[in-house]
Design a protein around this motif. Structure first.
Motif, PDB file in Angstrom:
ATOM      1  N   ARG A 130       0.829  -1.205   0.000  1.00  0.00           N
ATOM      2  CA  ARG A 130       0.000   0.000   0.000  1.00  0.00           C
ATOM      3  C   ARG A 130       0.864   1.257   0.000  1.00  0.00           C
ATOM      4  N   GLU A 131       1.903   1.265   0.801  1.00  0.00           N
ATOM      5  CA  GLU A 131       2.788   2.438   0.853  1.00  0.00           C
ATOM      6  C   GLU A 131       3.520   2.628  -0.473  1.00  0.00           C
ATOM      7  N   ALA A 132       3.996   1.557  -1.076  1.00  0.00           N
ATOM      8  CA  ALA A 132       4.695   1.655  -2.365  1.00  0.00           C
ATOM      9  C   ALA A 132       3.750   2.153  -3.454  1.00  0.00           C
ATOM     10  N   VAL A 133       2.511   1.659  -3.461  1.00  0.00           N
ATOM     11  CA  VAL A 133       1.533   2.076  -4.465  1.00  0.00           C
ATOM     12  C   VAL A 133       1.146   3.533  -4.242  1.00  0.00           C
ATOM     13  N   ARG A 134       0.920   3.911  -3.003  1.00  0.00           N
ATOM     14  CA  ARG A 134       0.563   5.308  -2.693  1.00  0.00           C
ATOM     15  C   ARG A 134       1.660   6.249  -3.187  1.00  0.00           C
ATOM     16  N   GLU A 135       2.890   5.898  -2.900  1.00  0.00           N
ATOM     17  CA  GLU A 135       4.037   6.720  -3.303  1.00  0.00           C
ATOM     18  C   GLU A 135       4.165   6.786  -4.833  1.00  0.00           C
ATOM     19  N   ALA A 136       4.091   5.637  -5.492  1.00  0.00           N
ATOM     20  CA  ALA A 136       4.256   5.590  -6.946  1.00  0.00           C
ATOM     21  C   ALA A 136       3.088   6.264  -7.670  1.00  0.00           C
ATOM     22  N   TYR A 137       1.873   6.025  -7.204  1.00  0.00           N
ATOM     23  CA  TYR A 137       0.695   6.635  -7.820  1.00  0.00           C
ATOM     24  C   TYR A 137       0.721   8.147  -7.623  1.00  0.00           C
ATOM     25  N   GLY A 138       1.078   8.572  -6.422  1.00  0.00           N
ATOM     26  CA  GLY A 138       1.176  10.012  -6.141  1.00  0.00           C
ATOM     27  C   GLY A 138       2.232  10.683  -6.994  1.00  0.00           C
ATOM     28  N   ASP A 139       3.362  10.023  -7.161  1.00  0.00           N
ATOM     29  CA  ASP A 139       4.423  10.577  -8.007  1.00  0.00           C
ATOM     30  C   ASP A 139       3.947  10.677  -9.457  1.00  0.00           C
ATOM     31  N   GLN A 140       3.264   9.631  -9.925  1.00  0.00           N
ATOM     32  CA  GLN A 140       2.736   9.659 -11.289  1.00  0.00           C
ATOM     33  C   GLN A 140       1.741  10.810 -11.438  1.00  0.00           C
ATOM     34  N   TRP A 141       0.814  10.925 -10.517  1.00  0.00           N
ATOM     35  CA  TRP A 141      -0.179  12.002 -10.545  1.00  0.00           C
ATOM     36  C   TRP A 141       0.524  13.355 -10.661  1.00  0.00           C
ATOM     37  N   GLN A 142       1.499  13.594  -9.784  1.00  0.00           N
ATOM     38  CA  GLN A 142       2.172  14.894  -9.753  1.00  0.00           C
ATOM     39  C   GLN A 142       2.929  15.178 -11.049  1.00  0.00           C
ATOM     40  N   GLN A 143       3.637  14.187 -11.575  1.00  0.00           N
ATOM     41  CA  GLN A 143       4.389  14.415 -12.809  1.00  0.00           C
ATOM     42  C   GLN A 143       3.472  14.679 -13.995  1.00  0.00           C
ATOM     43  N   LEU A 144       2.404  13.897 -14.122  1.00  0.00           N
ATOM     44  CA  LEU A 144       1.487  14.085 -15.242  1.00  0.00           C
ATOM     45  C   LEU A 144       0.741  15.408 -15.112  1.00  0.00           C
ATOM     46  N   SER A 145       0.339  15.737 -13.893  1.00  0.00           N
ATOM     47  CA  SER A 145      -0.361  16.989 -13.652  1.00  0.00           C
ATOM     48  C   SER A 145       0.530  18.184 -13.982  1.00  0.00           C
ATOM     49  N   LYS A 146       1.778  18.109 -13.587  1.00  0.00           N
ATOM     50  CA  LYS A 146       2.721  19.191 -13.875  1.00  0.00           C
ATOM     51  C   LYS A 146       2.910  19.348 -15.382  1.00  0.00           C
ATOM     52  N   ARG A 147       3.064  18.229 -16.092  1.00  0.00           N
ATOM     53  CA  ARG A 147       3.244  18.305 -17.546  1.00  0.00           C
ATOM     54  C   ARG A 147       2.032  18.923 -18.218  1.00  0.00           C
ATOM     55  N   ALA A 148       0.833  18.496 -17.818  1.00  0.00           N
ATOM     56  CA  ALA A 148      -0.387  18.981 -18.459  1.00  0.00           C
ATOM     57  C   ALA A 148      -0.742  20.398 -18.012  1.00  0.00           C
ATOM     58  N   GLY A 149      -0.467  20.714 -16.758  1.00  0.00           N
ATOM     59  CA  GLY A 149      -0.803  22.031 -16.244  1.00  0.00           C
ATOM     60  C   GLY A 149      -2.303  22.275 -16.189  1.00  0.00           C
ATOM     61  N   VAL A 150      -3.044  21.272 -15.754  1.00  0.00           N
ATOM     62  CA  VAL A 150      -4.504  21.371 -15.731  1.00  0.00           C
ATOM     63  C   VAL A 150      -5.021  21.587 -14.311  1.00  0.00           C
ATOM     64  N   GLU A 151      -6.304  21.900 -14.225  1.00  0.00           N
ATOM     65  CA  GLU A 151      -6.971  22.062 -12.936  1.00  0.00           C
ATOM     66  C   GLU A 151      -7.045  20.706 -12.229  1.00  0.00           C
ATOM     67  N   PRO A 152      -7.059  20.697 -10.896  1.00  0.00           N
ATOM     68  CA  PRO A 152      -7.140  19.436 -10.161  1.00  0.00           C
ATOM     69  C   PRO A 152      -8.323  18.555 -10.569  1.00  0.00           C
TER      70      PRO A 152
END
Length: 191
Positions: A114-136
């Protein structure tokens, strides 16, 4: 084969095996046998089956994130989301290693997973969100659609099954820029 090469080989085999049968359904001896090593050797390299699995999970998320970021190179906003979404769908169809992410969510009863998935999913979310620059809210819908694709893939409701069920066709309806643009206007609403 050097220890580093053997480690990489075991990880590749483990990714494939775990993507098929998950953490709880994949015996380490199956991975060891496919790699031509002993089960104790696998444990010596990785410590435990859970450690091996969580390393595969991290690799899978990192690889799929890089592929999606590459697909959105030079794009921003909704166009970046669409390019990344198309790449993710292609990943599911052509890279079985991405299916380990589905197995990872299923194994989240294990605290380490669970901790590994939370960390990896959160990192993916942040990187993709930063690239797209979209609203939450746009990012939230984008990630939810990715999980829908995971579910469709796991139940075999994809283009390769040749199903003529209307709901499958509806579920794969292409999401256009207007959908994400409209979602951006929902800014302060709860979903």
């Amino acid at each position: 084969m050097s220890a580093a090469e053997r480690r990489a080989q075991i990880l590749n085999i483990a990714m494939l095996e775990f993507s098929r049968t998950g953490l709880f359904g994949t015996p380490v001896d199956v991975i060891a046998k496919a790699a031509g090593v002993t089960q104790p050797y696998v444990f010596r390299l990785f410590g435990s089956k859970t450690n091996l699995f969580t390393e595969c999970v991290r690799i899978s998320f990192a690889q799929s994130t890089v592929r999606m970021l590459d697909a959105a190179e030079g794009l921003s906003g909704v166009n970046a989301l669409i390019a990344m979404g198309n790449q993710y769908r292609s990943n599911l169809e052509n890279n079985p290693d991405v299916l380990i992410q589905v197995q990872a969510f299923a194994a989240c009863a294990n605290d380490e997973v669970r901790e590994a998935v939370r960390e990896a999913y959160g990192d993916q979310w942040q990187q993709l969100s930063k690239r797209a620059g979209v609203e939450p809210v746009q990012m939230k819908i984008y990630m939810a659609l990715g999980l829908l694709l995971n579910n469709l893939t796991m139940i075999g409701a994809d283009s390769s099954t040749g199903t003529d069920e209307q709901w499958v066709s509806d579920a794969y309806t292409v999401i256009g820029t207007s959908v994400f643009a409209a979602l951006g206007t929902l800014g302060g609403t709860d979903m």
